[in-house]
Design a protein around this motif. Structure first.
Motif, PDB file in Angstrom:
ATOM      1  N   LEU A  75       0.585  -1.275   0.106  1.00  0.00           N
ATOM      2  CA  LEU A  75      -0.049   0.116   0.062  1.00  0.00           C
ATOM      3  C   LEU A  75       0.719   1.433   0.028  1.00  0.00           C
ATOM      4  O   LEU A  75       0.226   2.235  -0.010  1.00  0.00           O
ATOM      5  CB  LEU A  75      -0.968   0.109   1.108  1.00  0.00           C
ATOM      6  N   LEU A  76       2.234   1.072   0.105  1.00  0.00           N
ATOM      7  CA  LEU A  76       2.989   2.368  -0.328  1.00  0.00           C
ATOM      8  C   LEU A  76       2.981   2.699  -1.787  1.00  0.00           C
ATOM      9  O   LEU A  76       3.187   3.909  -2.130  1.00  0.00           O
ATOM     10  CB  LEU A  76       4.638   1.997   0.063  1.00  0.00           C
ATOM     11  N   ARG A  77       2.295   1.758  -2.514  1.00  0.00           N
ATOM     12  CA  ARG A  77       2.226   2.316  -4.016  1.00  0.00           C
ATOM     13  C   ARG A  77       0.510   2.971  -3.916  1.00  0.00           C
ATOM     14  O   ARG A  77      -0.253   2.369  -3.270  1.00  0.00           O
ATOM     15  CB  ARG A  77       2.157   1.154  -5.028  1.00  0.00           C
ATOM     16  N   GLU A  78       0.631   3.925  -4.678  1.00  0.00           N
ATOM     17  CA  GLU A  78      -0.650   4.588  -4.748  1.00  0.00           C
ATOM     18  C   GLU A  78      -1.673   4.042  -5.859  1.00  0.00           C
ATOM     19  O   GLU A  78      -2.660   4.309  -6.112  1.00  0.00           O
ATOM     20  CB  GLU A  78      -0.479   6.177  -5.198  1.00  0.00           C
ATOM     21  N   ASP A  79      -1.155   3.100  -6.678  1.00  0.00           N
ATOM     22  CA  ASP A  79      -1.821   2.503  -7.661  1.00  0.00           C
ATOM     23  C   ASP A  79      -2.631   1.176  -7.505  1.00  0.00           C
ATOM     24  O   ASP A  79      -2.980   0.409  -8.281  1.00  0.00           O
ATOM     25  CB  ASP A  79      -0.926   2.528  -9.093  1.00  0.00           C
ATOM     26  N   VAL A  80      -2.449   0.822  -6.154  1.00  0.00           N
ATOM     27  CA  VAL A  80      -2.832  -0.591  -5.747  1.00  0.00           C
ATOM     28  C   VAL A  80      -4.407  -0.740  -6.215  1.00  0.00           C
ATOM     29  O   VAL A  80      -4.944  -1.703  -6.682  1.00  0.00           O
ATOM     30  CB  VAL A  80      -2.703  -0.894  -4.225  1.00  0.00           C
ATOM     31  N   GLU A  81      -5.249   0.191  -5.924  1.00  0.00           N
ATOM     32  CA  GLU A  81      -6.549   0.089  -6.053  1.00  0.00           C
ATOM     33  C   GLU A  81      -6.767   0.008  -7.701  1.00  0.00           C
ATOM     34  O   GLU A  81      -7.640  -0.687  -8.252  1.00  0.00           O
ATOM     35  CB  GLU A  81      -7.206   1.488  -5.724  1.00  0.00           C
ATOM     36  N   GLU A  82      -6.067   0.645  -8.558  1.00  0.00           N
ATOM     37  CA  GLU A  82      -6.243   0.589 -10.008  1.00  0.00           C
ATOM     38  C   GLU A  82      -5.780  -0.966 -10.481  1.00  0.00           C
ATOM     39  O   GLU A  82      -6.330  -1.506 -11.241  1.00  0.00           O
ATOM     40  CB  GLU A  82      -5.334   1.503 -10.770  1.00  0.00           C
ATOM     41  N   ILE A  83      -4.708  -1.360  -9.958  1.00  0.00           N
ATOM     42  CA  ILE A  83      -4.267  -2.836 -10.124  1.00  0.00           C
ATOM     43  C   ILE A  83      -5.151  -3.769  -9.742  1.00  0.00           C
ATOM     44  O   ILE A  83      -5.766  -4.707 -10.581  1.00  0.00           O
ATOM     45  CB  ILE A  83      -3.063  -3.070  -9.261  1.00  0.00           C
ATOM     46  N   THR A 100      -1.257  -0.490   8.266  1.00  0.00           N
ATOM     47  CA  THR A 100      -1.389   0.813   8.791  1.00  0.00           C
ATOM     48  C   THR A 100      -2.112   1.879   7.737  1.00  0.00           C
ATOM     49  O   THR A 100      -2.491   3.225   8.219  1.00  0.00           O
ATOM     50  CB  THR A 100      -0.075   1.274   9.126  1.00  0.00           C
ATOM     51  N   MET A 101      -2.172   1.475   6.563  1.00  0.00           N
ATOM     52  CA  MET A 101      -2.608   2.373   5.461  1.00  0.00           C
ATOM     53  C   MET A 101      -4.153   1.843   4.992  1.00  0.00           C
ATOM     54  O   MET A 101      -4.663   2.485   3.864  1.00  0.00           O
ATOM     55  CB  MET A 101      -1.653   2.388   4.315  1.00  0.00           C
ATOM     56  N   LEU A 102      -4.719   0.951   5.688  1.00  0.00           N
ATOM     57  CA  LEU A 102      -5.938   0.497   5.431  1.00  0.00           C
ATOM     58  C   LEU A 102      -7.043   1.504   5.808  1.00  0.00           C
ATOM     59  O   LEU A 102      -8.196   1.717   5.007  1.00  0.00           O
ATOM     60  CB  LEU A 102      -6.584  -0.669   5.927  1.00  0.00           C
ATOM     61  N   PRO A 103      -6.999   2.444   6.795  1.00  0.00           N
ATOM     62  CA  PRO A 103      -7.855   3.237   7.205  1.00  0.00           C
ATOM     63  C   PRO A 103      -7.933   4.332   6.002  1.00  0.00           C
ATOM     64  O   PRO A 103      -6.840   4.922   5.737  1.00  0.00           O
ATOM     65  CB  PRO A 103      -7.539   3.983   8.502  1.00  0.00           C
ATOM     66  N   GLY A 104      -8.935   4.695   5.471  1.00  0.00           N
ATOM     67  CA  GLY A 104      -9.032   5.717   4.352  1.00  0.00           C
ATOM     68  C   GLY A 104      -9.094   5.058   2.860  1.00  0.00           C
ATOM     69  O   GLY A 104      -9.181   5.564   1.909  1.00  0.00           O
ATOM     70  N   ARG A 105      -8.470   3.757   2.725  1.00  0.00           N
ATOM     71  CA  ARG A 105      -8.244   2.981   1.745  1.00  0.00           C
ATOM     72  C   ARG A 105      -9.192   1.675   1.545  1.00  0.00           C
ATOM     73  O   ARG A 105      -9.311   1.174   0.398  1.00  0.00           O
ATOM     74  CB  ARG A 105      -6.752   2.748   1.431  1.00  0.00           C
TER      75      ARG A 105
END
Length: 358
Positions: A75-83, A100-105
């Motif tokens: 999730l350090l990559r901003e394109d995971v949702e697109e992938i 750690t980056m799941l909140p909000g994503r």
């Protein structure tokens, strides 16, 4: 579906999206590559969004029906949702993350098509967690678990590497998943070859034996021939005969615990159905090896097809074939000593076995 010469069909792939991470876990293996991490900023050698999607589209032609995205911290990559959104519809898509980056994503990931998530959670103790991860992010991980559940990703699987620093928290973690709806626990055997601390390793069979005593029901999973232990909270009276007949378990009434135990385990290797991809775009037939890395060139569809076929054809069970017992010790099979299809790539990474997860 392609199969290797040992009859193991490849039904899934693990794709590392980056080797960057905001944690520095003492047991980390980075998909078997060792500690290759550099700056936290995006790096040019990582596969592009299009590269990842193209790879998945090609392997789906061969019947591969699941992909797990991992890292580093993907999730350090901003394109995971697109992938995730562009992954083939017929593939089950999952993700391994520190949370750690799941909140909000998490919600956006689910909207994109993410179906399952594994979250690293090595102890329910802030100080131990900090020592193991080298990061004071305990609350952020717990918030990430909550975000995943709220987004509809239940069951959320918690990954816990079991070694000297964490083994004492296993009973607490088992109770935690038994008492909290939507959680599962995956206990991952520690491998001293990675961290260089053999004194940290514990006998994983002792954990199996303890879980056998605690479990209300035990079943086996085809992949890696893993045992699953179903544990009900104190005071819960569940009719397990009916559950077994029905074939389903209400996870609000029971928690599931599974052990990943690859160390010196030929049965585990004989039931492996995965191929892995490094963040740089190399195919790996075995997590534990780096002398079988195969580059996919410019990652055209033709190059991907050819490399994938070669990788599957040359897959070898690590324990029991690549590694064999001689005088009670595991040694490299002479047949494979000079076999290094990856060429120069194999010399650029650490060649030690590594942790695994599902």
């Amino acid at each position: 579906m392609l199969a290797d010469e040992f009859g193991r069909e490849v039904s899934g792939v693990r794709v590392s999206l980056t080797d960057r991470c905001n944690f520095d876990c003492v047991y980390c293996h980075n998909e078997g590559l060792g500690d290759t991490r550099g700056p936290m900023a995006p790096r040019e050698h990582e596969m592009s969004t299009d590269d990842v999607v193209r790879f998945l589209q090609v392997v789906s032609e061969f019947g591969v029906d699941s992909v797990k995205f991992t890292g580093g911290e993907p999730l350090l990559r901003e394109d995971v949702e697109e992938i995730v959104r562009r992954s083939p519809d017929e593939m089950e898509v999952s993700l391994t993350t520190n949370g750690t980056m799941l909140p909000g994503r998490a919600g956006d990931l689910v909207d994109a098509g993410l179906e399952r998530v594994n979250i690293s959670q090595d102890a329910l103790d802030r100080e131990t967690f900090k020592e193991v991860t080298q990061a004071g992010a305990y609350d952020a991980v717990m918030d990430g678990v909550d975000a995943a559940l709220e987004a509809g990703l239940a069951p959320v699987k918690l990954n816990m590497v079991v070694f000297e620093q964490t083994a004492g928290y296993v009973p607490e973690m088992v109770e935690h998943v038994a008492e909290n709806d939507g959680l599962r626990l995956q206990l991952i055997e520690y491998m001293p070859e990675i961290a260089g601390h053999p004194e940290w390793a514990i006998d994983i069979e002792r954990v199996h034996d303890w879980l056998e005593e605690q479990a209300d029901h035990v079943e086996r999973r085809e992949m890696h021939d893993r045992r699953r232990y179903w544990v009900t909270p104190d005071g819960t009276d569940l009719d397990w005969d009916a559950v077994v007949d029905d074939g389903t378990v209400d996870e609000s009434e029971a928690g599931m615990v599974e052990i990943v135990d690859p160390v010196e385990n030929p049965t585990f290797c004989a039931n492996c159905h995965r191929v892995r991809v490094t963040h740089e775009g190399y195919l790996k037939g075995c997590l534990n090896r780096n002398d079988d890395l195969r580059p996919m060139g410019e990652m055209t569809r033709g190059e991907i097809r050819e490399t994938f076929r070669e990788t599957v054809a040359n897959r070898v069970p690590f324990y029991g074939e690549y590694m064999v017992k001689e005088d009670g010790e595991w040694v490299v099979n002479d047949e494979y000593l000079d076999d290094s299809p990856a060429g120069d790539a194999s010399s650029t990474v650490d060649e030690t076995p590594a942790q695994t997860d599902d």
